[in-house]
Each structure stands twice: as structure tokens, then as C-alpha cells.
Scaffold this active site. Structure first.
Site, PDB file in Angstrom:
ATOM      1  N   PHE A 162       0.860  -1.194   0.000  1.00  0.00           N
ATOM      2  CA  PHE A 162       0.000   0.000   0.000  1.00  0.00           C
ATOM      3  C   PHE A 162       0.890   1.235   0.000  1.00  0.00           C
ATOM      4  O   PHE A 162       1.662   1.459   0.934  1.00  0.00           O
ATOM      5  CB  PHE A 162      -0.943   0.054   1.207  1.00  0.00           C
ATOM      6  CG  PHE A 162      -1.867   1.244   1.116  1.00  0.00           C
ATOM      7  CD1 PHE A 162      -3.026   1.168   0.352  1.00  0.00           C
ATOM      8  CD2 PHE A 162      -1.552   2.444   1.728  1.00  0.00           C
ATOM      9  CE1 PHE A 162      -3.866   2.279   0.215  1.00  0.00           C
ATOM     10  CE2 PHE A 162      -2.388   3.555   1.601  1.00  0.00           C
ATOM     11  CZ  PHE A 162      -3.542   3.474   0.844  1.00  0.00           C
ATOM     12  N   ASP A 247       8.996   2.912   2.099  1.00  0.00           N
ATOM     13  CA  ASP A 247       7.822   3.734   2.380  1.00  0.00           C
ATOM     14  C   ASP A 247       7.520   3.575   3.869  1.00  0.00           C
ATOM     15  O   ASP A 247       6.981   2.554   4.298  1.00  0.00           O
ATOM     16  CB  ASP A 247       6.640   3.262   1.524  1.00  0.00           C
ATOM     17  CG  ASP A 247       5.330   3.980   1.876  1.00  0.00           C
ATOM     18  OD1 ASP A 247       5.321   4.760   2.847  1.00  0.00           O
ATOM     19  OD2 ASP A 247       4.325   3.746   1.182  1.00  0.00           O
ATOM     20  N   LYS A 276       2.272  11.097   7.179  1.00  0.00           N
ATOM     21  CA  LYS A 276       1.349  10.928   8.319  1.00  0.00           C
ATOM     22  C   LYS A 276       1.732  11.694   9.604  1.00  0.00           C
ATOM     23  O   LYS A 276       1.386  12.858   9.697  1.00  0.00           O
ATOM     24  CB  LYS A 276       1.054   9.458   8.550  1.00  0.00           C
ATOM     25  CG  LYS A 276       0.217   8.893   7.390  1.00  0.00           C
ATOM     26  CD  LYS A 276      -0.421   7.551   7.656  1.00  0.00           C
ATOM     27  CE  LYS A 276      -1.426   7.231   6.569  1.00  0.00           C
ATOM     28  NZ  LYS A 276      -1.166   5.978   5.865  1.00  0.00           N
TER      29      LYS A 276
END
Ligand code: PLP
Length: 422
Positions: A162, A247, A276
Site C-alpha cells: 500500500f 515507504d 502521516k
């Protein structure tokens, strides 16, 4: 439904906040139904207030936020130090363009590069953009430094990855729902099984410029690769002159108990995507961070973002990093994560087939006999907000500031929700 006659004046005179406070859950549901695209399926709660680990709905019901904005509110809701930094910055300037120099952005780039043990930063806003930036950097490095023939660059990615929701990124997702009807997709990506170093070796060709992966697959269902895989991948990339891109949009910034999950195996990346929690739970702030030799391939005009690298985001992000460091988020995440996993493992339900994770990135997986929709509703009823990721695994990613007493209370509530479900 239509807006009341005095809507715009009320926004300015009464203030938007007091108008929002008058909405019931039903009003909000109707607005979402009619005016918002249906790309999410929210739990039936209308959250109007947050403080630390807690959030409240419009009726004053209190919940523990165990999604934590998918790890983005690591500092808890409205962390006082980060809020103060934002307010202070609003006395001078909030947003200028990258057409000018700006001191806040300069300091931000230096601090983030050093925090990541890398050389240079390309500031962006969302996690998807940070990954897109890494992809562009890796490709241009491939053509200009590694001398891969024009338009032949390949990037290896993993099964169950993802990395965000842009068309390029969903194009190499292995989740059918993420990509169905959104093609045609960007070529140049090859999918290999996660955690399988032999498959990586076999897939590398002279045109491979990078491997892009998550050190722990969070959205994929909290999937931890076999021990040694991160270090093996680092070694294989180095041996083949292939860039390693981690990531760490979700795993980064102490979520797993270290600054970055790659540090568990000393598998330092060439490029790193972060996002985030870098926004301190207040703003979208992301970046591609990397080694000088790669970052330098970007020349003026190659890449950009209107809001990427603005003074307000810089002030918030630097303060977010400072709080993580000074308040020992890594140690806190390790200690509370270990406690939470051991308490969950001791719950007397054979239907919980696995409790896994690192630090406060935790998943608990339930077997087929459990009605996960019902469990989700019972968790909400018991004041625990969380949802399933993939594969019948519930995600627990509370703020890293969560104290021991609340960890214990939360497991008690999960216990009650389970008892009511099975
Ligand atoms: C959330 C996430 C992204 C995407 O971030 P956005 O800010 O939603 O674009 C990318 N990679 C990982 C690992 C994520 O968890």
C-alpha cells in the site's frame, strides 16, 4: 436539502464551529450521502472533539481513538506543543511559494534530513505524493546515473503493498478493488512476493532502478517480513546497483518502537517516503528524503507542489519531531506496544488467532466464525474506535502518547466487545 438563506453570513458572523456543533449524526449522514463521494464507509459516529487519546461525538460520548488517523495522530489529538507552534507561526506567515526562500522551510529540511540520517529532503503534502516523488527520483537516477535505456526503467514492488491512491500507485496494487475500473496504468512496475528475497533476486534485471517496499505492511494487514529480509534486501540492492526505497509513511516516526522500522535490521534506504505523523496530527506534511547523489538529479522545473514546503507546515513538522525526541516516543511505543500485545494475547478467546506487530503498530486477527461487522459495532459501543484492515485483522494504532492505564482499560473494553460478539 438546501443551505439556509443566511448561511454565508452565519459562517462569518457566528463562526463555522458553532454551526457544526448543531448538526446531529443524522444531518451529517445525509450530507455525506448526498454531497460527499462514497469512497469511504464511516463508522456511525460524528466526532466533534479530540484531546490526546480521546475523541467525543456530538452527544458527548467518549471514545478511545485506536485508529489514530491511520497512525497520523501519533502525538494525540491537539498536542499542546504542536498546536502552540502552529498558532505562533500564524503571527508571521503561513504559506509562501517555493518561488522564494523561506527560513522555516530551510530549517525543516535540515532537521528532517538529519532525523532520517539522510542528506536531502523534497517536501510534499500527502504520503502518496512522497512515494510518487521517490518514484520520479529513482527513474531519473536510473536514466541519468545508472544509464538505463530511455523509458525502460523498472521498479520492483511487493504483493499486498500500500503506497497511496494515485493512478500510478494503484496501478501496481495487488488489491483488485483499488484498481478495478481505474486503468490504464503506468507501466514499469513488477510485483514480487513480500518477504521473499530469492524472488527479488530473480526479478532484478539490468533495467531495475529500485525496489519500493514497506518494512512492515500496515494496510496489508500488519504483515511482518521474515527476520533478516530487510537486511538481505539492502544487501541485494547494493550488489545490483538498485535503489532501496522504504515507504515509512505509516511505520515511521516511532510507530514501531524505533525512529524508523528499517533500523531493526540496519537496512538504511537510499530514498525514504515519510508523511502521516510528520504533520503532528494537524496538517498534511510529507517528504521524500534521500541520499545526495539521488536527490541531486532534480533540477528546477522537474518536480513541485504548491503547498509542499510551506512555513506553517515546517513549523508544525519541526515541532512534531522535537516532541517525539524530547518525550521519548520510541521507548514509549516499544513499552506500551509490548504491554498491549501481551494483554491481548492473554484474552481467553480461541477466535483470536493472532496478535502481531511492533511497537504500537498492532493487528489482531480473528477467525471466520467472528462476525467482524458486529465486532466493529461492539467495539464502538464499548468506546474503542477501530476498523478492520485486510484479512480479518483489526488495526490498533493509538497515539504514541497513550499511558499505561489507558492501554489496560482499552484491552478491558476489547474483551467486553468480544464477549458481546461471540
Ligand atoms: C497512508 C499511507 C500512504 C498514503 O498516504 P496519504 O497521505 O493517504 O496519501 C502511503 N504509504 C503508506 C505505507 C501508508 O500507510
Amino acid at each position: 436539502m438546501s443551505l439556509p438563506n443566511d448561511f454565508w453570513r452565519s459562517v462569518l458572523k457566528r463562526g463555522f464551529r458553532s454551526m457544526a456543533e448543531e448538526e446531529s449524526l443524522n444531518d451529517v449522514k445525509k450530507q455525506f450521502q448526498q454531497y460527499s463521494t462514497h469512497n469511504y464507509k464511516p463508522l456511525p459516529v460524528n466526532l466533534i472533539k479530540g484531546d490526546g487519546v480521546y475523541v467525543w461525538d456530538e452527544e458527548g460520548n467518549e471514545y478511545l481513538d485506536f485508529i489514530g488517523t491511520y497512525s497520523a495522530t501519533a502525538h494525540g489529538h491537539l498536542n499542546p506543543a504542536v498546536v502552540k507552534a502552529l498558532k505562533d507561526q500564524l503571527d508571521s506567515v503561513a504559506v509562501v511559494s517555493r518561488a522564494f526562500y523561506n527560513a522555516e522551510v530551510g530549517l525543516f529540511c535540515q532537521a528532517l534530513a538529519e532525523y532520517c540520517e539522510l542528506d536531502m529532503v523534497c517536501p510534499m503534502n500527502s504520503g502518496a505524493e512522497a512515494n510518487e516523488t521517490c518514484i520520479k527520483l529513482a527513474r531519473k537516477w536510473g536514466y541519468t546515473v545508472k544509464e538505463v535505456p530511455d523509458n525502460q526503467a523498472e521498479i520492483l514492488v511487493f504483493q499486498d503493498n500500500f503506497h497511496g491512491r494515485t493512478t500510478t500507485i494503484v496501478g501496481f496494487s495487488t488489491e483488485e478493488a483499488y484498481k478495478h475500473n481505474f486503468g490504464p496504468f503506468t507501466p514499469g512496475f513488477k510485483v514480487v512476493p513480500f518477504g521473499d528475497i530469492e524472488a527479488v533476486k530473480a526479478a532484478i534485471t539490468p533495467n531495475t532502478v529500485a525496489v519500493l517496499g514497506e518494512p512492515i505492511q500496515a494496510e496489508g494487514g500488519i504483515i511482518i517480513p521474515p527476520k533478516g529480509f530487510l537486511a538481505d534486501l539492502r544487501r541485494v540492492c547494493t550488489e545490483n546497483n538498485v535503489l532501496l526505497i522504504w515507504d515509512e509513511v505509516q511505520t515511521g516516526f516511532c510507530r514501531t518502537g524505533k525512529r524508523f522500522a528499517w533500523q531493526y535490521e540496519d537496512a538504511k534506504p537510499d530514498l525514504l517516503a515519510v508523511g502521516k505523523p510528520l504533520g503532528g496530527g494537524l496538517l498534511p506534511v510529507s517528504a521524500a528524503v534521500g541520499r545526495k547523489e539521488i536527490m541531486e538529479v532534480f533540477q528546477p522545473g522537474d518536480h513541485g507542489s504548491t503547498f509542499g514546503g510551506n512555513p506553517l507546515a515546517a513549523a508544525v513538522a519541526i515541532t512534531a519531531l522535537a516532541v517525539m525526541e524530547e518525550e521519548h516516543y520510541a521507548e514509549q511505543s516499544t513499552a506500551m506496544g509490548n504491554l498491549m500485545r501481551s494483554l491481548l494475547s492473554n484474552l481467553p478467546y480461541s477466535q483470536i488467532v493472532d496478535v502481531r506487530g511492533k511497537g504500537l503498530l498492532i493487528g489482531f486477527e480473528v477467525d471466520e466464525t467472528v462476525d467482524t461487522v458486529k465486532l466493529s459495532a461492539n467495539l464502538t459501543k464499548n468506546g474503542i474506535l477501530t476498523k478492520e484492515t485486510r484479512n480479518r485483522t483489526f488495526r490498533l494504532t493509538p497515539p504514541l502518547t497513550i499511558p499505561e492505564g489507558i492501554v489496560r482499560e482499552a484491552v478491558g473494553r476489547i474483551d467486553a466487545a468480544f464477549a458481546a460478539t461471540i
